[in-house]
Design an enzyme around this catalytic site. Structure first.
Site, short mmCIF file in Angstrom:
data_model
loop_
_atom_site.label_atom_id
_atom_site.label_comp_id
_atom_site.label_asym_id
_atom_site.label_seq_id
_atom_site.Cartn_x
_atom_site.Cartn_y
_atom_site.Cartn_z
N ASP A 188 0.86 -1.18 0.00
CA ASP A 188 0.00 0.00 0.00
C ASP A 188 0.90 1.23 0.00
OD1 ASP A 188 -1.78 -2.08 0.52
OD2 ASP A 188 -3.06 -0.85 1.80
N LYS A 247 -6.86 3.21 -3.52
CA LYS A 247 -7.30 3.21 -2.13
C LYS A 247 -7.53 4.63 -1.66
CE LYS A 247 -5.34 1.89 2.38
NZ LYS A 247 -4.29 1.13 3.08
N LYS A 295 -10.25 0.20 -2.76
CA LYS A 295 -10.23 -0.05 -1.32
C LYS A 295 -10.51 1.22 -0.55
CE LYS A 295 -7.09 -1.37 2.44
NZ LYS A 295 -5.76 -1.87 2.82
#
Lengths: 289, 324
Positions: B156, B224, B260
């Site tokens: 991430d 995300k 996400k």
């Protein structure tokens, strides 16, 4: 020109706010002579769920307050009720069909009862706590502690004095409560919630649901995050009381059992209502070492 | 510097060649109707999901959780506990599915790996100077490589919001492309790359749409919303804009990108609202842990409580689930 009626639809009291029922339902409330008075929110199981969450959230703060401070706050409730005396008298007259003078007496008694319970906040430990004699070099001390979140089914007949008689003892000792008010006579409880909202009681300590104890009760009785159950409000309905006790057994809730008939709330209440929702913690502490 | 080699779909080559062409493309994207997006997100949030659909949604949401702990105070013990919970969220109920991944700082990857073994729960590591993204490029790349070498399945990364807001789109593009390169392992495998925009700092929905396209063109596997360290974190409208972006990107290129939302999703009710939106905006293809995830920690307990409520018929309480 005649004035248009202000027709009221009251709401629930959950977490210090006044939400509508999650279900959107309300029901008509009639006075003792069958005349329409107002609409009240009809609490559903989801309102019970929300109320338990609010009560759980309020519990650490409320139970950690000093007993002295809780006494001040409960006394403050009595003060604010005194200010709203006429409104309570009217609500009791409508709900219970009493004469104005009798209703005044009931309201006075309810306020006095709050003051009486307020006084107990910092005294109950001295009365039911103990320094226990033990055969060894220890201090052995027992002190009462609040049980946690208490679900209270409030009395059906005595809509104000009875309500105070079950709510005040539970909160003054540090519990937080979810109350299901009298079903047919909810308006004194609604007015009481307005008092609570303006009297220093932290949001969530008392949550008032108007509606049917038979509908909401089972959800509270089986709720795993409720620690105790007061069945006073279903006095005389032994079948329902048994069901709720069975549901409550799953997480070993402390249950204050339903009486055969609604008690006379004008009598000296004694300590039972307070001790029912207290746990005893005993501490051993070595001395002389 | 040429970046075309890192772009999966060559149709964007001319777009990403220079800062000017990239800016022209991103600013040429249709603007987001703010009121419309918020109204649509709110409208989709009112759907009523009950009984068997709810049971399905709860299990799906559990399978989509990236169980996250990103605190300075994380200890190996905490990560081990979290990893155990990820494999068996409700020890009392063997039918309860496991979560998608645990999300930790790179130095905790070996600890998580030891516990998770070959359970199928992925390990996601935040990298590139998370959460601010303020570090030199070689440090960011080293951070990423570290995590990949330690065995992280998913990385991430955070974008450089400063560069993005200053309009240095090509710089952001290159960073994502380079981190994507750093995610490669031997044998042609690659850790999945999730690109965090920190939408709470991007100011407008237009910027969220631009960032989405930028990241997708640079080769992100997932986009995300947030780090969870900035408020507001994930919101429904922001996720809506991102879901529209992945839908449009697939229509145009055939490549499917995951989404996400992370941070601020605490209740089952919220999670189900997101699932409804995924289905309605992006399509049912995205209703899969490979294509949609929740970055969360407290959400899992609420999902488990709701699940217990569905199976036992009574409300559960936080006492019956682990604290985390």
């Amino acid at each position: 020109m005649s004035r248009i009626d202000v027709r009221k639809t009251y709401k629930l009291y959950v977490g210090g706010a006044f939400p509508r029922s999650e279900s959107g339902h309300s029901y008509e409330v009639f006075d003792s002579k069958g005349k329409f008075v107002a609409n009240a929110a009809l609490a559903s199981r989801k309102d019970a769920r929300d109320a338990v969450i609010a009560a759980r959230k309020a519990f650490p703060g409320w139970s950690a307050r000093t007993a002295y401070n809780r006494a001040q706050i409960v006394y403050r409730i009595a003060e604010v009720m005194e200010d709203r005396r006429p409104q309570f008298v009217q609500a009791v007259v409508q709900s219970e069909g009493l004469s104005a003078s009798k209703a005044e007496k009931v309201v006075d008694e309810a306020i006095d009862r709050l003051v009486w319970y307020a006084g107990w906040a910092d005294k109950i430990t001295q009365v039911i706590g103990n320094a226990n004699p033990v055969a060894g070099p220890f201090f052995n001390l027992s002190t009462p502690e609040p049980t946690g979140v208490v679900a209270v089914l409030a009395p059906q007949e005595s809509s104000l004095l009875g309500l105070i008689g079950v709510v005040a003892p539970a909160i003054v000792t540090g519990n937080t409560v979810v109350v299901v008010s009298s079903c047919d006579r909810p308006l004194p409880a609604v007015t009481f919630s307005e008092v609570l909202a303006t009297s220093d009681v932290p949001g969530g300590v008392v949550n008032i649901l108007t509606g049917s104890a038979a509908t909401v009760g089972p959800w509270l009785a089986s709720h795993m995050d409720v620690n105790a159950l007061d069945l006073t409000g279903i006095a005389g309905d032994s079948a329902l009381a048994t069901d709720l006790e069975v549901a409550a057994a799953d997480n070993l809730k402390r249950v204050r059992r339903a009486p055969a008939a609604e008690p006379d709330w004008t009598l000296d209440p004694g300590l039972d209502a307070m001790t029912a929702f207290l746990e005893t913690k005993t501490v051993w502490h070595p001395i002389g070492v | 510097m040429s970046t075309s080699s890192t772009v999966l779909d060559s149709s964007f080559d001319d777009v990403t060649r220079t800062d000017a062409s990239l800016r022209r493309f991103l600013h040429g994207l249709p603007g987001v109707d703010q009121v419309g997006a918020e109204a649509r997100a709110a409208g989709l949030g009112t759907r009523s999901i009950k009984t068997s659909a709810k049971a399905y949604a709860l299990d799906l949401a559990i399978r989509m959780v990236d169980l996250t702990t990103l605190e300075g105070q994380d200890t190996p013990g905490k990560v081990r506990a979290l990893a155990s919970k990820a494999m068996r969220p409700d020890p009392a109920d063997p039918t309860c599915p496991q979560v998608a991944a645990v999300c930790v700082y790179p130095d905790m990857v070996p600890v998580a790996r030891e516990t998770l073994g070959d359970s199928g729960v992925h390990i996601a590591a935040v990298a590139t100077a998370f959460p601010s993204g303020r570090a030199a490029m070689d440090i960011k790349l080293a951070d990423t490589k570290d995590a990949v070498d330690a065995g992280a399945h998913e990385i991430d990364m955070v974008i450089d919001r400063g560069a993005f807001l200053a309009g240095h789109y090509l710089q952001v593009f290159e960073e994502i492309a380079q981190v994507r390169e750093a995610c490669r392992r031997e044998k042609g495998e690659s850790a999945h790359l999730k690109v965090i925009f920190e939408t709470g700092e991007l100011q407008t929905y237009d910027n969220v749409r631009r960032a989405s396209w930028l990241a997708m063109m640079a080769g992100a596997h997932f986009i995300k919303t947030s780090t969870g360290k900035v408020q507001p974190a994930a919101t429904l409208p922001v996720t809506l804009v991102m879901l529209e972006a992945v839908r449009d990107f697939r229509e145009q290129t055939g490549t499917m990108i995951g989404v996400k939302p992370a941070g601020g999703i605490r209740t089952s009710k919220d999670a189900i609202k997101y699932l409804v939106m995924v289905n309605e905006v992006a399509g049912p293809d995205w209703l899969d842990p490979d294509w949609f995830r929740f970055g969360a920690s407290t959400l899992l307990n609420d999902l488990l409580m709701q699940r217990t409520k569905m199976t036992t018929g009574r409300y559960s309480g936080p006492d019956y689930f682990t604290l985390d």
